[in-house]
Each structure stands twice: as structure tokens, then as C-alpha cells.
Design an enzyme around this catalytic site. Structure first.
Site, PDB file in Angstrom:
ATOM      1  N   PHE A  93     -25.555   8.129 -26.336  1.00 12.45           N
ATOM      2  CA  PHE A  93     -25.904   7.069 -27.289  1.00 12.45           C
ATOM      3  C   PHE A  93     -26.833   7.535 -28.391  1.00 12.45           C
ATOM      4  O   PHE A  93     -26.956   6.878 -29.420  1.00 12.45           O
ATOM      5  CB  PHE A  93     -26.511   5.868 -26.537  1.00 12.45           C
ATOM      6  CG  PHE A  93     -28.001   5.938 -26.368  1.00 12.45           C
ATOM      7  CD1 PHE A  93     -28.578   6.701 -25.376  1.00 12.45           C
ATOM      8  CD2 PHE A  93     -28.834   5.243 -27.220  1.00 12.45           C
ATOM      9  CE1 PHE A  93     -29.954   6.771 -25.234  1.00 12.45           C
ATOM     10  CE2 PHE A  93     -30.211   5.298 -27.091  1.00 12.45           C
ATOM     11  CZ  PHE A  93     -30.773   6.075 -26.089  1.00 12.45           C
ATOM     12  N   LYS A  94     -27.488   8.675 -28.200  1.00 15.37           N
ATOM     13  CA  LYS A  94     -28.426   9.124 -29.229  1.00 15.37           C
ATOM     14  C   LYS A  94     -27.732   9.400 -30.567  1.00 15.37           C
ATOM     15  O   LYS A  94     -28.357   9.380 -31.612  1.00 15.37           O
ATOM     16  CB  LYS A  94     -29.201  10.338 -28.739  1.00 15.37           C
ATOM     17  CG  LYS A  94     -30.128   9.959 -27.586  1.00 15.37           C
ATOM     18  CD  LYS A  94     -31.095  11.034 -27.212  1.00 15.37           C
ATOM     19  CE  LYS A  94     -32.132  10.518 -26.236  1.00 15.37           C
ATOM     20  NZ  LYS A  94     -31.563  10.167 -24.907  1.00 15.37           N
ATOM     21  N   ASP A  95     -26.420   9.638 -30.511  1.00 13.15           N
ATOM     22  CA  ASP A  95     -25.675   9.827 -31.765  1.00 13.15           C
ATOM     23  C   ASP A  95     -25.760   8.603 -32.686  1.00 13.15           C
ATOM     24  O   ASP A  95     -25.740   8.748 -33.899  1.00 13.15           O
ATOM     25  CB  ASP A  95     -24.187  10.075 -31.460  1.00 13.15           C
ATOM     26  CG  ASP A  95     -23.930  11.446 -30.848  1.00 13.15           C
ATOM     27  OD1 ASP A  95     -24.641  12.410 -31.191  1.00 13.15           O
ATOM     28  OD2 ASP A  95     -22.993  11.551 -30.030  1.00 13.15           O
ATOM     29  N   LEU A 113     -29.018   9.191 -34.430  1.00 15.54           N
ATOM     30  CA  LEU A 113     -29.267  10.477 -35.087  1.00 15.54           C
ATOM     31  C   LEU A 113     -28.248  10.813 -36.166  1.00 15.54           C
ATOM     32  O   LEU A 113     -28.543  11.547 -37.102  1.00 15.54           O
ATOM     33  CB  LEU A 113     -29.381  11.591 -34.051  1.00 15.54           C
ATOM     34  CG  LEU A 113     -30.740  11.542 -33.328  1.00 15.54           C
ATOM     35  CD1 LEU A 113     -30.734  12.407 -32.074  1.00 15.54           C
ATOM     36  CD2 LEU A 113     -31.866  11.987 -34.261  1.00 15.54           C
TER      37      LEU A 113
END
Ligand SMILES: *Cc1c(COP(=O)(O)O)cnc(C)c1O
Length: 461
Positions: free
Chosen positions: A109-111, A114
Site C-alpha cells: 500500500f505504500k505505493d 509514494l
């Protein structure tokens, strides 16, 4: 919109400066001075919007120093790298809604945050005719999401230290097979903590930091929280058909960034009944929510490693509101915490915490059993982080609520845990398979601060 520091030590600044500042210069975290509030009618009118259109509605009031058309193109570009046209689709498994946040380039989920942060950095650096050298340490997930966020971008180089041989093989390959000229992977013969300490030392080296415009990508950047607010709205709109429906969100939590975005969504008017704060064995936040016991232990390694955190850096943002935006009180509480390893709360504060959250800590056996059960009964594979949130939702005593569980990683990223649970290695999706056949680039170095600093200096933009 202006931004202030939780510690009260900076003059209010606008969005663009807040993004570039990252951590507030007084050591606090940046927050907007106020929140736009959306009526149920307004939220209702967004039902037919695409993810990108909805993102623009939600982000624009916070970023009102970027022209709307520029913001729109930044958002569109950021989510063009996702493989699902819905960006964050919701699937319903036996009545439980699963919000799949792992369709970005690195399958976690960090995409979501970021990809956007990388594009905003590039946009602002060009406008300001500046350059930035991002330096960070990773135990796996954040590093690859950050690298994919800025690969090939102008005026940015990125240096990511990871502990050589101590990430999963796939995690290392996800980073080292990005061979864009602005990406530098450093595999250090040391632990993650050693890597992180060297990065801290570099940021503490003020002359070096200033000379090379060092930038950070950790989860304290306000733009990351903001990007994550969007999918709470998106998922709510997908699973409800009337604006009076209140939903419970279950969030596997490490640094408190993701769940804080849910808290912000609620403050902006999204009908959220409760946020479930799900932790693994590293459960300081669960102890805090359930009994006011906010005291540190030591980090224990688990099968959901991206949540192996004791002191969640974003929690300070919530504490600021819990203490009625009183920076002095917050600073005193933080000083007490750093001196004694504990923080105390009043009965009134605990009542507020109980209104906002419920929480449970899910251990290894329960996590594996949940993965196995979902595979067996519903033929749906959960990754171990997601399973922690799903189990916490099933255990909560929130009656016949509707639940949305945030799925934070693709199961194939954590194939060992999935295999332990189900007996089968998950199939690698396109993008994770065949990585070992690609060209890779990585500097292997010893834990020698001077040598690593010299490497960054030589390659800095
Ligand atoms: C980072 C991460 C988390 C924890 O998110 P926070 O914002 O740190 O609470 C959970 N799951 C996965 C897969 C992650 O990468």
C-alpha cells in the site's frame, strides 16, 4: 491551507513548503491548521467519480498553492502505474469487504502515497530549480516503494541502504533490479538498525545534509498521509448505497500513518463508526487503546515485519488532538515518555480514545489460522499484515457493523508466511516473477559510515 507543527515551534507554512520540510524544523510533525468538512450531500455527489477524480476533490483543499490543473496531472500520472483500473478495488469475501491497496508497482500500500510524493517532489524541485538526494534505510517494503516513486525523475537521486541478505530475496530484487541512473542501492553487511543509524548520522551531519540537500521519505511526510485519506472515501462510496451508513475500518498498524489517514477522513465528515487498530505482537498501541498503558517494550520480529515497530512516529499527530491541540502539554508528555518509557492519560482522554478506536493484538498462530481459513473457506489469499486486520475485525465486539479491512500487501510478497499457513507458495503475479532474470545493480558495502558517506557524496546530484 496553512500547516503548523504539533510542537508549536514554527510559523504556519503552506502545502508546498510542508512537503519539502517533511519533519517540522522544531522536531514535531506537520498538520493542517484546520480540516475541510464535507457534508453528506457532497460526499454522496461523488459516487460516480473515478479514483483519480475523487483524489482531486479531497487533496485540492489541502494543496491550494498548486494550480488545480497541475494537481490533476500529478494525480493522474501517479496512479497510471497501477495495474487495476480502480486503483484500490474493494472485493467482498463472505460479507467482509477487503480494500486491496496492493495494485501499485511494488505490491504494497505504500505505493499509493509514494507514487504521488515522488511526482510532487519532482514538480516542486523543477519549480524551485533545486535538487534533492533522498537517503533512507529499509528493512524491505518502504525502500522499494520509495525507489519506484522516484525512479527516472529529474533532479532527484535516491540512496537506499538495506541489510545485505536480511530482507526477503524478492524484496532485495525489487530494489536492485531498478537500474535507472538516479537509483543507488547499497546492501550493507549489517543489520537494519545499523543501516538506520548510519542514515540518522548522515542527517545529523548538518553541513553534509545542507550541502547535498538530503531528503527523507519516511512516513512522517504530510503528503503521504493525505494521499491515503482518499481510499477511505473511495472504499466507503463503493460499499454503501446511502449516506447514513456508518462503516468500521480495520487497519493493520505499524507507524500509525495509514490509520491516522482514516482518522482524518472521519474528521472531514466521512461516516466512520470506528477505526480498528490492529497490531501484531508489537502491541504498544493496542495496550494504549485498551488500557491506557503506553509503555515501550523491545521490538520482536514477526511474520508481519512491516508492523514491527514499538514507537509509532505518526502517533504524535493523534496525541496533538487528544491533548486539545496543546503543544506544551504534548511536549511535556513526550519528554516524560522519553525519560521513563511511559506516558499517562486522564480518564477523559481515554474516553475519547475509546470513541475513536477499538484495538486488538493478533499473534502468529492467529494470523496463520486466519490466512488458512480464508484460503480454505473462500479461496481468497490474505497476506500476513492483512490477516492481522481481518482477525481483529472478526474479534471486535462491534456487532452487526459493516467492515472494510485494509489489505496492505499482496500475499506473494510474503510467500513464506502464506506457505506456512496454507502449505502452498502463492503464485507470483507478473511484476514479481522473473525478477531474478533481470539486470540488477547494487553496491555491497561494510557498515563503515565514512565509506558510505563518501559513496553518497560521489554519486550525489
Ligand atoms: C507499512 C506497512 C504497514 C503499516 O502501515 P503504517 O502506516 O506504518 O501503520 C502495514 N502493512 C504493510 C504491508 C506495510 O508495508
Amino acid at each position: 491551507m496553512k500547516y503548523i507543527s504539533t510542537r508549536g515551534g514554527i510559523e504556519p507554512i503552506r502545502f508546498k513548503d510542508a512537503v519539502m520540510m517533511g519533519l517540522a524544523t522544531d522536531g514535531g510533525l506537520l498538520l493542517p491548521e484546520s480540516y475541510p468538512s464535507f457534508s453528506r450531500e457532497t460526499i454522496e455527489s461523488w459516487r460516480s467519480l473515478s479514483y483519480q477524480q475523487l483524489a482531486l476533490k479531497i487533496i485540492a483543499p489541502f494543496a491550494d498553492d498548486i494550480p488545480l490543473s497541475d494537481l490533476e496531472s500529478l494525480i493522474n500520472r501517479s496512479y497510471s502505474t497501477f495495474t487495476d483500473s480502480e486503483i484500490t478495488p474493494v472485493v467482498t469475501v463472505d460479507g467482509l469487504h477487503v480494500l486491496e491497496l496492493f495494485h501499485g508497482p511494488t505490491f504494497a500500500f505504500k505505493d499509493v502515497a509514494l507514487q504521488l510524493l515522488g511526482n510532487i517532489f519532482e514538480y516542486l524541485l523543477k519549480e524551485r530549480k533545486e535538487k534533492m538526494n533522498i537517503v533512507g534505510a529499509t528493512s524491505g517494503d518502504t525502500g522499494s516503494a520509495a525507489i519506484y516513486g522516484v525512479r527516472g525523475k529529474d533532479n532527484i537521486n535516491i540512496f537506499i541502504l538495506h541489510p545485505h541478505g536480511r530482507t526477503s530475496a524478492i524484496q532485495a530484487l525489487q530494489m536492485t533490479t531498478v537500474t535507472d541512473p538516479n537509483v543507488f542501492n547499497i546492501a550493507v553487511n549489517a543489520t537494519f538498525d545499523d543501516c538506520q543509524n548510519m542514515v540518522k548520522q548522515m542527517f545529523g551531519d548538518i553541513d553534509f545534509k545542507t550541502k547535498h540537500s538530503l531528503g527523507a521519505v519516511n512516513s512522517i511526510n504530510w503528503a503521504r498521509v493525505l494521499a491515503q485519506v482518499v481510499y477511505y472515501f473511495y472504499a466507503w462510496l463503493k460499499v454503501t448505497d446511502t449516506s447514513s451508513k456508518e462503516i468500521v475500518f480495520s487497519v493493520p498498524t505499524g507507524n500509525f500513518g495509514d490509520i491516522f489517514a482514516g482518522y482524518v477522513a472521519k474528521r472531514m465528515g466521512l461516516p466512520i463508526k470506528k477505526l480498528i487498530l490492529a497490531t501484531n505482537e508489537n502491541n504498544i498501541l493496542t495496550r494504549m487503546v485498551n488500557s491506557g498503558d503506553y509503555s515501550t517494550g523491545t521490538v520482536v520480529p514477526t511474520i508481519s515485519p512491516s508492523m514491527d515497530i514499538q514507537v509509532a512516529s505518526n502517533f504524535e499527530r493523534y496525541l496533538f488532538y487528544l491533548f486539545n491541540e496543546d503543544s506544551t502539554k504534548l511536549k511535556n508528555a513526550l519528554a516524560e515518555f522519553s525519560a521513563t518509557g511511559k506516558m499517562n492519560f486522564t480518564a477523559t482522554e481515554m474516553e475519547q480514545v475509546e470513541k475513536d478506536f477499538s484495538s486488538s493484538s493478533v499473534n502468529r498462530e492467529e494470523t496463520l489460522a486466519t490466512i488458512a481459513e480464508f484460503k480454505k473457506s473462500h479461496d481468497y489469499l490474505l497476506d500476513p499484515h492483512t490477516a492481522v486486520g481481518v482477525k481483529a475485525a472478526m474479534d471486535s465486539n462491534l456487532g452487526n457493523s459493516d467492515f472494510i479491512c485494509l489489505a496492505t500487501a499482496h500475499p506473494a510478497k510474503f510467500g513464506d508466511a502464506v506457505k506456512d499457513a496454507t502449505g502452498e507458495e502463492p503464485l507470483l503475479p507478473q511484476g514479481l516473477s522473473g525478477l531474478d532474470l533481470l539486470e540488477s545493480r547494487c553496491e555491497i558495502m561494510d557498515a563503515d559510515y565514512a565509506a558510505i558517506r563518501a559513496f553518497v557524496e560521489a554519486k550525489a546530484i
